[in-house]
Design a protein around this motif. Structure first.
Motif, PDB file in Angstrom:
ATOM      1  N   ALA A   1       0.832  -1.204   0.000  1.00 45.59           N
ATOM      2  CA  ALA A   1       0.000   0.000   0.000  1.00 45.59           C
ATOM      3  C   ALA A   1       0.870   1.258   0.000  1.00 45.59           C
ATOM      4  O   ALA A   1       0.580   2.227  -0.717  1.00 45.59           O
ATOM      5  CB  ALA A   1      -0.920  -0.003   1.215  1.00 45.59           C
ATOM      6  N   CYS A   2       1.942   1.235   0.781  1.00 45.99           N
ATOM      7  CA  CYS A   2       2.843   2.391   0.863  1.00 45.99           C
ATOM      8  C   CYS A   2       3.520   2.660  -0.475  1.00 45.99           C
ATOM      9  O   CYS A   2       3.694   3.816  -0.873  1.00 45.99           O
ATOM     10  CB  CYS A   2       3.906   2.160   1.933  1.00 45.99           C
ATOM     11  SG  CYS A   2       3.286   2.249   3.618  1.00 45.99           S
TER      12      CYS A   2
ATOM     13  N   GLN B   1       9.253  16.525   4.156  1.00 45.48           N
ATOM     14  CA  GLN B   1       7.979  15.876   3.860  1.00 45.48           C
ATOM     15  C   GLN B   1       7.732  14.690   4.793  1.00 45.48           C
ATOM     16  O   GLN B   1       6.590  14.430   5.180  1.00 45.48           O
ATOM     17  CB  GLN B   1       7.972  15.417   2.397  1.00 45.48           C
ATOM     18  CG  GLN B   1       7.921  16.588   1.415  1.00 45.48           C
ATOM     19  CD  GLN B   1       8.176  16.196  -0.033  1.00 45.48           C
ATOM     20  OE1 GLN B   1       8.482  17.034  -0.873  1.00 45.48           O
ATOM     21  NE2 GLN B   1       8.065  14.926  -0.336  1.00 45.48           N
ATOM     22  N   GLN B   2       8.804  14.000   5.178  1.00 50.45           N
ATOM     23  CA  GLN B   2       8.642  12.866   6.101  1.00 50.45           C
ATOM     24  C   GLN B   2       8.282  13.344   7.506  1.00 50.45           C
ATOM     25  O   GLN B   2       7.518  12.694   8.220  1.00 50.45           O
ATOM     26  CB  GLN B   2       9.929  12.030   6.161  1.00 50.45           C
ATOM     27  CG  GLN B   2      10.417  11.526   4.823  1.00 50.45           C
ATOM     28  CD  GLN B   2       9.301  11.011   3.941  1.00 50.45           C
ATOM     29  OE1 GLN B   2       8.530  10.126   4.336  1.00 50.45           O
ATOM     30  NE2 GLN B   2       9.198  11.559   2.725  1.00 50.45           N
ATOM     31  N   ILE B   3       8.833  14.486   7.895  1.00 49.76           N
ATOM     32  CA  ILE B   3       8.480  15.059   9.203  1.00 49.76           C
ATOM     33  C   ILE B   3       6.978  15.348   9.236  1.00 49.76           C
ATOM     34  O   ILE B   3       6.298  15.096  10.235  1.00 49.76           O
ATOM     35  CB  ILE B   3       9.293  16.338   9.470  1.00 49.76           C
ATOM     36  CG1 ILE B   3      10.778  15.993   9.662  1.00 49.76           C
ATOM     37  CG2 ILE B   3       8.760  17.073  10.708  1.00 49.76           C
ATOM     38  CD1 ILE B   3      11.682  17.199   9.784  1.00 49.76           C
ATOM     39  N   ALA B   4       6.458  15.868   8.121  1.00 43.75           N
ATOM     40  CA  ALA B   4       5.020  16.145   8.040  1.00 43.75           C
ATOM     41  C   ALA B   4       4.207  14.851   8.131  1.00 43.75           C
ATOM     42  O   ALA B   4       3.168  14.816   8.795  1.00 43.75           O
ATOM     43  CB  ALA B   4       4.702  16.880   6.736  1.00 43.75           C
TER      44      ALA B   4
ATOM     45  N   HIS C   1       1.368  13.851  10.869  1.00 42.85           N
ATOM     46  CA  HIS C   1       0.033  13.361  10.508  1.00 42.85           C
ATOM     47  C   HIS C   1      -0.311  12.087  11.280  1.00 42.85           C
ATOM     48  O   HIS C   1      -1.419  11.945  11.812  1.00 42.85           O
ATOM     49  CB  HIS C   1      -0.042  13.076   9.008  1.00 42.85           C
ATOM     50  CG  HIS C   1      -0.242  14.295   8.168  1.00 42.85           C
ATOM     51  ND1 HIS C   1      -1.238  15.214   8.420  1.00 42.85           N
ATOM     52  CD2 HIS C   1       0.415  14.745   7.075  1.00 42.85           C
ATOM     53  CE1 HIS C   1      -1.180  16.177   7.520  1.00 42.85           C
ATOM     54  NE2 HIS C   1      -0.187  15.922   6.696  1.00 42.85           N
ATOM     55  N   VAL C   2       0.639  11.146  11.342  1.00 42.48           N
ATOM     56  CA  VAL C   2       0.390   9.888  12.039  1.00 42.48           C
ATOM     57  C   VAL C   2       0.194  10.131  13.530  1.00 42.48           C
ATOM     58  O   VAL C   2      -0.685   9.540  14.165  1.00 42.48           O
ATOM     59  CB  VAL C   2       1.553   8.896  11.818  1.00 42.48           C
ATOM     60  CG1 VAL C   2       1.353   7.643  12.659  1.00 42.48           C
ATOM     61  CG2 VAL C   2       1.630   8.503  10.344  1.00 42.48           C
TER      62      VAL C   2
ATOM     63  N   VAL D   1       7.711   5.876   6.142  1.00 40.09           N
ATOM     64  CA  VAL D   1       8.774   6.842   5.899  1.00 40.09           C
ATOM     65  C   VAL D   1       9.851   6.277   4.968  1.00 40.09           C
ATOM     66  O   VAL D   1      10.273   6.945   4.016  1.00 40.09           O
ATOM     67  CB  VAL D   1       9.404   7.291   7.234  1.00 40.09           C
ATOM     68  CG1 VAL D   1      10.699   8.073   6.983  1.00 40.09           C
ATOM     69  CG2 VAL D   1       8.422   8.140   8.023  1.00 40.09           C
ATOM     70  N   VAL D   2      10.317   5.060   5.230  1.00 43.71           N
ATOM     71  CA  VAL D   2      11.380   4.473   4.407  1.00 43.71           C
ATOM     72  C   VAL D   2      10.938   4.339   2.954  1.00 43.71           C
ATOM     73  O   VAL D   2      11.677   4.708   2.033  1.00 43.71           O
ATOM     74  CB  VAL D   2      11.813   3.092   4.961  1.00 43.71           C
ATOM     75  CG1 VAL D   2      12.724   2.379   3.962  1.00 43.71           C
ATOM     76  CG2 VAL D   2      12.544   3.262   6.284  1.00 43.71           C
ATOM     77  N   VAL D   3       9.725   3.837   2.735  1.00 40.06           N
ATOM     78  CA  VAL D   3       9.216   3.684   1.369  1.00 40.06           C
ATOM     79  C   VAL D   3       9.103   5.039   0.687  1.00 40.06           C
ATOM     80  O   VAL D   3       9.520   5.209  -0.473  1.00 40.06           O
ATOM     81  CB  VAL D   3       7.845   2.970   1.364  1.00 40.06           C
ATOM     82  CG1 VAL D   3       7.199   3.053  -0.020  1.00 40.06           C
ATOM     83  CG2 VAL D   3       8.005   1.518   1.773  1.00 40.06           C
ATOM     84  N   ASP D   4       8.570   6.034   1.384  1.00 43.38           N
ATOM     85  CA  ASP D   4       8.380   7.348   0.777  1.00 43.38           C
ATOM     86  C   ASP D   4       9.709   8.014   0.457  1.00 43.38           C
ATOM     87  O   ASP D   4       9.858   8.657  -0.585  1.00 43.38           O
ATOM     88  CB  ASP D   4       7.547   8.250   1.703  1.00 43.38           C
ATOM     89  CG  ASP D   4       6.869   9.374   0.932  1.00 43.38           C
ATOM     90  OD1 ASP D   4       6.121   9.072  -0.015  1.00 43.38           O
ATOM     91  OD2 ASP D   4       7.104  10.550   1.266  1.00 43.38           O
TER      92      ASP D   4
END
Length: 207
Positions: free
Chosen positions: A12-13, A46-49, A53-54, A157-160
């Protein structure tokens, strides 16, 4: 988290990360204008955002945002306005012409790129609603929550990061030849500026 559930999360990621959006446009723009290696700072932002969100969803605040039309609208319009601002600023900015691998235009600091990355992803209420619907699918309340959330966040995060940096930022490198001339750099500014504005429009029109 069971292996089968984690593999579902991983799949899904991957699909979600490859779906073009404001984050992908921001990453490609940074890569072409600031350089592939430097673009990692925007990806980190972007990962911090995403982490925020999570955390918002885990804390239950996401339910408040999803259930409050006014709060949702405020964040939605703020996010769209920021994307329009980025688009107009890019269209009007001085062409960032590269010479011998060096840019002659405005260079963004790592912090500026990180801050922009945070705002691009954070000011998107649909991301909160998405995670509100997405997260519970992979969290089992009858099992230790901390480890599950760590695995969940780590996978997201890793996938993104891999998709944003190696695919979107990497793909953008093939267009860097356009930044060798003022005309080419200006066209790229206009193209990505328009894309930011179009994403802003989608944010407002798609309910």
């Amino acid at each position: 988290m069971e292996l089968s559930l984690w593999l579902s999360l991983l799949g899904a990621c991957v699909v979600i990360s490859f779906t073009p959006g404001a984050g992908a446009i921001n990453t490609m723009s940074n890569s072409m204008r600031q350089g592939w290696r430097t673009s990692i700072w925007g990806v980190i932002g972007q990962q911090i955002a995403l982490l925020i969100h999570v955390i918002i969803v885990a804390a239950g605040v996401g339910i408040l945002v999803a259930s409050s039309p006014l709060l949702f609208a405020i964040i939605r319009y703020a996010g769209a306005a920021y994307l329009v601002y980025l688009g107009i600023r890019m269209i009007l900015s001085k062409p960032n012409v590269a010479s011998d691998g060096k840019s002659t235009g405005k260079i963004m600091t790592p912090w500026a790129m990180m801050r922009q990355g945070i705002l691009v992803n954070l000011l998107n209420p649909k991301a909160i609603v998405f995670f509100l619907a997405f997260t519970p699918q992979f969290i089992r309340t009858d099992q230790p929550l901390l480890l599950q959330y760590l695995i969940y966040i780590g996978t997201v995060v890793v996938v993104d990061v891999l998709v944003m940096f190696f695919f979107f930022a990497g793909t953008a490198r093939s267009f860097q030849r356009f930044t060798a001339t003022t005309r080419g750099a200006k066209i790229l500014n206009i193209v990505f500026g328009v894309l930011f504005i179009l994403v802003a429009g989608m944010l407002l029109l798609i309910h």
